[in-house]
Design an enzyme around this catalytic site. Structure first.
Site, PDB file in Angstrom:
ATOM      1  N   GLU A 250       0.832  -1.206   0.000  1.00 24.35           N
ATOM      2  CA  GLU A 250       0.000   0.000   0.000  1.00 24.35           C
ATOM      3  C   GLU A 250       0.866   1.256   0.000  1.00 24.35           C
ATOM      4  O   GLU A 250       0.540   2.248  -0.669  1.00 24.35           O
ATOM      5  CB  GLU A 250      -0.914  -0.001   1.223  1.00 24.35           C
ATOM      6  CG  GLU A 250      -1.779   1.235   1.339  1.00 24.35           C
ATOM      7  CD  GLU A 250      -2.662   1.232   2.575  1.00 24.35           C
ATOM      8  OE1 GLU A 250      -3.353   2.235   2.806  1.00 24.35           O
ATOM      9  OE2 GLU A 250      -2.654   0.220   3.315  1.00 24.35           O
ATOM     10  N   GLN A 346      -0.600  28.204  -4.761  1.00 27.61           N
ATOM     11  CA  GLN A 346      -0.154  29.586  -4.588  1.00 27.61           C
ATOM     12  C   GLN A 346       0.014  30.293  -5.935  1.00 27.61           C
ATOM     13  O   GLN A 346      -0.414  31.433  -6.114  1.00 27.61           O
ATOM     14  CB  GLN A 346       1.164  29.609  -3.814  1.00 27.61           C
ATOM     15  CG  GLN A 346       1.631  30.988  -3.396  1.00 27.61           C
ATOM     16  CD  GLN A 346       0.844  31.543  -2.215  1.00 27.61           C
ATOM     17  OE1 GLN A 346       0.060  30.819  -1.585  1.00 27.61           O
ATOM     18  NE2 GLN A 346       1.031  32.806  -1.909  1.00 27.61           N
TER      19      GLN A 346
END
Length: 387
Positions: A250, A346
């Protein structure tokens, strides 16, 4: 010049490269045009699993004798990376959970369980969910409280599970429970196959998350759920080891999701800054923007190279060594990509805060990658134990 490293010919087989091409085409044609609706609905439609199963994607990590294509850990990276390049983390999470994070039955299940469930799992007709996390036990698997008591030819399971991916729409749940209440820590944990609709098995309303909105998540309640002893996956009291090995896979998958998200976000941001008019030119004309983009591309390429090398090496070594490599990947790659996404938002300015902007969605979805599958701080502890 290509923006990101092409590592396929160095690390992938021809079959794995074909898997990437097939999945990329499917995502362009089926996922990107429709996934906004899935985000609103709160889950990936069942027919999408059917199509992925028919294409062979859902069997990519399973053995040939089960009907899979056995593409190994590098195949896992391909599926994770391409699914995340869709820009929908919920889709990526749902698919990778089905293909790789629920391999317990396919690896450790009896011939009876494999013959009963694996054809449906690989074809996408049976959606599967892994149920380990609890209200009081997340990264600390040794803290599991759910109990399974042997009564004749059955086990009776009681407890609850939290933050379960595909918890609402799954058909089959792989439930970890403590079968030896006197065993310390990691000992005494077993895993069981539990079908939806079994008496005493209840599912909460969908949990509302910051990201992964097209991946349904739920809390599960087990109140005297009775399953036959033949639904035990592997050996009694040995599931902690299965879970740890599953977590390693995982964690590599998480690394692949992060790289896929990072590449998509940087491509979108590069296009934005080169076209966004500001200060008498474009944002790209600003030296700081150009240098920051260069830094981010370099850092993502470094993280990608680290991920691929670690995954390739993990496929050559013992489970213990692979777990160490997976912990390093999980501790490093999500942090790098989360920093990149902060800057991508941003640079998009106000549009980066609008939900209609893919970069905004990626920034929400990738945040989970530093938490799920073992928080960064826990991963650093795991790395520190072995150095």
């Amino acid at each position: 010049m290509q923006l990101f490293f092409d590592l396929d010919h160095q690390y992938l087989t021809e079959e794995q490269r074909m898997l990437r091409a097939i999945l990329r085409r499917f995502i362009d044609e089926e996922v990107k045009p429709n996934a906004d609706r899935w985000e609103v609905a709160g889950h990936v439609p069942r027919e999408v699993y059917h199509k992925l199963g028919d294409m062979g994607v859902l069997g990519s990590s399973y053995a040939h004798e089960l009907g899979g294509s056995d593409m190994g850990l590098m195949g896992t990276l391909v599926v994770a990376e391409e699914a995340a390049r869709s820009t929908y983390g919920g889709f990526a999470g749902s698919v990778t959970l089905h293909t790789d994070m629920s391999r317990y039955l396919g690896v450790h299940g009896s011939d009876y369980l494999k013959s009963k469930y694996m054809p449906g799992i690989i074809s996408g007709r049976t959606i599967v969910s892994t149920c380990v996390t609890e209200p009081g036990a997340g990264s600390d698997v040794a803290g599991l409280k759910t109990r399974a008591e042997r009564e004749g030819d059955s086990y009776v399971i009681s407890g609850s599970k939290l933050f379960i991916t595909s918890g609402i729409h799954a058909d089959l749940y792989l439930v970890a429970a403590r079968t030896d209440p006197h065993a310390a820590g990691s000992r005494g944990v077993s895993m069981f196959a539990v079908e939806k609709g079994t008496p005493g098995f209840c599912i909460s309303a969908p949990l509302h998350k910051t990201g992964w909105r097209c991946s349904d998540t739920a809390q599960l309640y087990l109140d005297g759920v009775r399953v036959p002893t033949c639904n035990l996956i592997g050996e009694e009291n040995q599931a902690f080891h299965y879970i740890m090995n599953g977590f390693a896979r995982e964690r590599f998958s998480v690394g692949g999701i992060c790289v896929g998200h990072g590449e998509s976000a940087l491509e979108l941001t590069l296009e934005w800054v080169k076209n966004r008019k500001a200060f008498g030119g474009t944002l790209w004309d600003q030296q700081h923007v150009r240098l920051e983009m260069a830094r981010m591309v370099s850092e993502l390429n470094a993280a990608k190279a680290f991920l691929y090398q670690a995954a390739w090496q993990a496929s050559q070594v013992t489970n213990r060594e692979a777990a160490h490599l997976a912990a390093m990947v999980k501790a490093h790659v999500p942090v790098v990509v989360n920093k990149i996404l902060y800057q991508c938002v941003q640079f998009h300015g106000g549009m980066g805060y609008m939900t209609e902007t893919p970069v905004e969605r990626i920034s929400r979805d990738v945040r989970l990658m530093a938490i799920g599958g073992g928080a960064t701080e826990v991963m650093l502890q795991e790395v520190a134990k072995r150095i």
